[in-house]
Design a protein around this motif. Structure first.
Motif, short mmCIF file in Angstrom:
data_model
loop_
_atom_site.label_atom_id
_atom_site.label_comp_id
_atom_site.label_asym_id
_atom_site.label_seq_id
_atom_site.Cartn_x
_atom_site.Cartn_y
_atom_site.Cartn_z
N PRO A 150 0.93 -1.29 -0.12
CA PRO A 150 -0.15 -0.03 0.04
C PRO A 150 0.99 1.37 -0.04
O PRO A 150 1.69 1.59 0.76
N VAL A 151 0.84 2.06 -0.87
CA VAL A 151 1.71 3.14 -1.05
C VAL A 151 0.80 4.44 -1.76
O VAL A 151 1.50 5.28 -2.41
N ALA A 152 -0.37 4.53 -1.15
CA ALA A 152 -1.17 5.58 -1.56
C ALA A 152 -1.17 6.78 -0.76
O ALA A 152 -2.01 7.50 -1.00
N GLY A 153 -0.64 6.38 0.43
CA GLY A 153 -0.59 7.82 1.51
C GLY A 153 -0.10 8.98 1.01
O GLY A 153 0.55 9.01 -0.15
N GLY A 172 2.14 10.95 2.58
CA GLY A 172 3.57 11.16 3.01
C GLY A 172 3.65 12.60 3.42
O GLY A 172 4.77 13.26 3.20
N THR A 173 2.50 13.18 4.12
CA THR A 173 2.73 14.45 4.60
C THR A 173 3.88 15.06 5.45
O THR A 173 4.60 15.95 5.66
N ALA A 222 -7.49 8.61 0.03
CA ALA A 222 -6.51 7.96 1.04
C ALA A 222 -7.38 7.66 2.38
O ALA A 222 -7.51 8.73 3.27
N LYS A 255 7.08 8.89 -1.51
CA LYS A 255 7.90 8.66 -0.46
C LYS A 255 8.49 7.51 -0.60
O LYS A 255 10.08 7.44 -0.45
N GLU A 256 8.19 6.60 -1.29
CA GLU A 256 8.83 5.27 -1.44
C GLU A 256 9.94 5.14 -2.37
O GLU A 256 10.85 4.28 -2.56
N ALA A 268 -6.93 0.70 1.64
CA ALA A 268 -6.02 0.63 0.77
C ALA A 268 -5.81 -0.94 0.39
O ALA A 268 -5.62 -1.26 -0.80
N LEU A 323 4.47 -2.96 4.16
CA LEU A 323 4.47 -1.44 4.30
C LEU A 323 6.04 -0.90 4.29
O LEU A 323 6.78 -1.12 4.82
N GLY A 328 -7.51 5.27 4.54
CA GLY A 328 -6.70 4.59 5.31
C GLY A 328 -6.17 3.22 4.89
O GLY A 328 -6.44 2.59 3.76
N LEU A 329 -5.27 2.61 5.61
CA LEU A 329 -4.39 1.48 5.34
C LEU A 329 -5.34 0.19 4.94
O LEU A 329 -5.37 -0.51 4.01
P1 UTP Z 1 1.06 6.28 6.93
O1 UTP Z 1 0.20 6.44 8.14
O2 UTP Z 1 2.43 6.37 7.16
O3 UTP Z 1 0.75 7.70 6.06
O4 UTP Z 1 0.67 5.06 6.11
P2 UTP Z 1 1.44 8.24 4.91
O5 UTP Z 1 0.27 9.11 4.01
O6 UTP Z 1 2.13 7.33 4.18
O7 UTP Z 1 2.40 9.25 5.69
P3 UTP Z 1 2.02 10.65 6.57
O8 UTP Z 1 1.76 9.93 7.82
O9 UTP Z 1 1.33 11.54 5.73
O10 UTP Z 1 3.45 11.17 6.57
C1 UTP Z 1 1.19 3.91 6.24
C2 UTP Z 1 1.06 3.25 4.81
O11 UTP Z 1 -0.08 2.96 4.55
C3 UTP Z 1 -0.36 3.54 3.32
C4 UTP Z 1 0.76 4.45 3.18
O12 UTP Z 1 1.25 4.67 1.69
C5 UTP Z 1 1.93 3.87 3.94
O13 UTP Z 1 2.59 2.79 3.02
N1 UTP Z 1 -1.51 4.17 3.11
C6 UTP Z 1 -2.04 4.98 4.18
C7 UTP Z 1 -2.37 3.87 1.85
O14 UTP Z 1 -2.03 3.31 1.06
N2 UTP Z 1 -3.44 4.54 1.68
C8 UTP Z 1 -4.21 5.29 2.92
O15 UTP Z 1 -5.22 5.91 2.74
C9 UTP Z 1 -3.24 5.29 3.93
#
Ligand code: UTP
Length: 300
Positions: free
Chosen positions: A14-17, A19-20, A112, A31-32, A118, A135, A114-115
């Motif tokens: 899951p890499v859709a976050g 990354g704030t 986004a 970020k990845e 995703a 992750l 949540g995990l």
């Molecule tokens: P994080 O909680 O670290 O969030 O997600 P993030 O967006 O990557 O980073 P910050 O907190 O804003 O800096 C943990 C993992 O879950 C994925 C993220 O890509 C990361 O690998 N994720 C999280 C999703 O794929 N989708 C989501 O909606 C949330």
């Protein structure tokens, strides 16, 4: 469950976050793709998955993650140029970045949420087998790659399994935390899981780290769970649902050092550790660090 049913050949990344925590960099770079020395975070995750026998790689991505797709694609111009100039070692190194056609799939998470959400986005690609979730933010340096340790343990246990690590009690509320039914050392039978509990409500200090082996049932649970902590659809809640339904869930205390590369401090620590582990950098870099520390001590 038969041995065949315990074979784990698919992994979801899951890499859709958003990354704030790494803004402004993550405004335009996933970020990845950020590098520990000279390898992007995602490469460590892929290498670990390959070592564990994963053959199908499913990325849950979002807008702006195109650099990830390019990273795993062949770059004909670059390769031709390296070939022309006889840079065989570099060509060889690039091989680990290329994926066979059909081995990799990308699926979009439009919001986004949540995990858990995703992971759920990949449900149609999973079918009826257990699968891994990795992750890439959690980089774990282990003599035996951690997912491989887990896949081996999973042959004995079945059920669902999460990577687990003992953390300082005051840090537990930053993680998903396991409520322990039976502690067998490496393996822990779990009777509950809480995402980011309040300090006084943490059932233990055994935290969930970003490696999971799950069954398609957990995906079905995700459809049922509502938004949890922070309004996000939590994977932890969907796994906890398994326990409520009377199924086995295990924590696995892995052997290895974990770096939280989703945070700046963790990313910097990993950078230093990986640089010091490299034959081509160790001496020069260690010298530099020693000098830096002695200057700091002198100032104090
Ligand atoms: P994080 O909680 O670290 O969030 O997600 P993030 O967006 O990557 O980073 P910050 O907190 O804003 O800096 C943990 C993992 O879950 C994925 C993220 O890509 C990361 O690998 N994720 C999280 C999703 O794929 N989708 C989501 O909606 C949330």
């Amino acid at each position: 469950m038969s041995d065949m049913r315990r074979k784990v050949t698919k992994a979801i990344f899951p890499v859709a976050g958003l990354g704030t925590r790494f803004l402004p960099a993550t405004k335009s770079i996933p970020k990845e793709i950020m590098t520990l020395v000279d390898r992007p975070l995602i490469q460590y995750a892929i290498d670990e998955a390959r070592a564990a026998g994963i053959r199908e790689f499913i990325f849950v991505t979002s807008r702006g993650k195109g650099a990830l797709e390019d990273y795993f694609d062949i770059n004909p111009l670059l390769e031709a140029s390296l070939r022309k100039s006889g840079k065989d070692a570099l060509l060889e190194m690039l091989k680990s970045t290329n994926m066979e056609s059909g081995a990799i799939a990308y699926i979009r998470q439009n919001k986004a949420l949540g995990l858990g959400h995703a992971v759920w986005c990949a449900r149609r690609l999973i079918g009826n087998e257990p699968f891994a979730v990795i992750l890439p933010d959690d980089v774990i340096d282990g003599e035996k790659p951690v997912l491989q340790q887990m896949v081996e343990a999973y042959q004995e246990t079945g059920g669902a399994m999460v990577a687990a690590m003992d953390v300082a009690p005051e840090k537990a509320s930053a993680y998903g935390v396991l409520d322990i039914e039976e502690d067998m050392g490496d393996l822990v039978k779990v009777k509950g899981m809480v995402e980011k509990p309040k300090a006084e409500e943490a059932p233990s200090n055994l935290a969930v780290i970003g490696r999971y082996i799950l069954t398609p049932r957990v995906l079905a649970n995700i459809s049922k769970v509502k938004g949890g902590v922070g309004g996000e659809i939590q994977l932890t809640d969907a796994i906890a649902e398994e326990i409520k339904q009377g199924r086995d869930v295990y924590g696995y205390r892995f052997r290895g050092q974990r770096f939280d590369c989703g945070s700046k401090a963790g990313f910097l620590q990993a950078t230093v550790a990986f640089a010091l582990a490299r034959d081509d950098l160790r001496d020069e870099f260690a010298c530099y660090l020693e000098e830096l520390m002695s200057v700091r001590k002198a100032v104090e």
